[in-house]
Design a protein around this motif. Sequence first.
Motif, mmCIF file in Angstrom:
data_model
loop_
_atom_site.group_PDB
_atom_site.id
_atom_site.type_symbol
_atom_site.label_atom_id
_atom_site.label_comp_id
_atom_site.label_asym_id
_atom_site.label_seq_id
_atom_site.Cartn_x
_atom_site.Cartn_y
_atom_site.Cartn_z
ATOM 1 N N UNK A 32 -0.253 1.365 -0.811
ATOM 2 C CA UNK A 32 0.230 2.338 0.164
ATOM 3 C C UNK A 32 1.685 2.043 0.539
ATOM 4 N N UNK A 33 1.999 0.756 0.773
ATOM 5 C CA UNK A 33 3.365 0.373 1.131
ATOM 6 C C UNK A 33 4.338 0.647 -0.020
ATOM 7 N N UNK A 34 3.883 0.367 -1.253
ATOM 8 C CA UNK A 34 4.749 0.589 -2.416
ATOM 9 C C UNK A 34 5.099 2.063 -2.563
ATOM 10 N N UNK A 35 4.117 2.931 -2.335
ATOM 11 C CA UNK A 35 4.342 4.367 -2.509
ATOM 12 C C UNK A 35 5.160 4.976 -1.365
ATOM 13 N N UNK A 36 5.080 4.360 -0.163
ATOM 14 C CA UNK A 36 5.738 4.952 1.018
ATOM 15 C C UNK A 36 7.166 4.446 1.226
#
Length: 262
Positions: A32-36
């Motif tokens: 989630x952090x990588x995509x956001x």
Amino acid sequence: MNAKITTFLNSGLLEKYLLGETTSAETEMVESYISKYPEVQNFYNTLQYNLEIVTKSNAVEAPKNILDNILDELDDTPVVPLNATKKYKSWYKLSIAASIAAFLFAGTSYLFYQQNQKLNEENQVVVDEIFDLRSDIEANNKKLDEVMDQFMELNDPNTYKYIIQGNSLAKDLKTVAYINPKEKTSMIDVVSLPELPEEQCYQIWAELQGKMVSLGILSEADRQLKMIPYTEDALALNITIEPKGGNTRASLDHMVAEIELH
């Protein structure tokens, strides 16, 4: 960079995710952090790149033909046929039959003895092969531990990266040094070294105040991350061309690369 992203990057979850050691919940959070967040994506890409450098520079070929050799040894064990003893109806042939039976028994016993000796030898070969295989596995596990140590060293925020490029005397020379003053460790990755005459070599030096300290000889065959001596308070790194085997004093008129250290 906000505090939330900083806290996440310092948590070590990205490193665990890259090594496949996160739980399902941690994996979901990391992805989630990588995509956001682009900052997280960039840091993750850097980790992947550093892991690729370490893995390639320490690649070790797995042992060849060991399993095939073991299977071949087992397949080559012969099957010993048993000879059936003929029955004779006539009493006058009993003595001949007894002699033949005794001969066959002796011959078969000797044959079994030979086959047993051969089987023992083959079993010993299999045991030796398995022992060698276990030794190779232990050596590879040790090598993997070293690779992981190097990987963590590259990603330590206290590790400084220095790209050392050659001057006009060695335009294609390129090496990368990784120095961690906190842990007092130094590593170097030989990327490319122009070919020298057989009687010459490249030597790397640490420059102190008015003094040059040898850190070893560089070779095209050493194209992998390797440890070099850490030198406290070094001001610069220098590479010179020296006679084969290295020199006790740096030939400054044959300096081919240098870089100042922080």
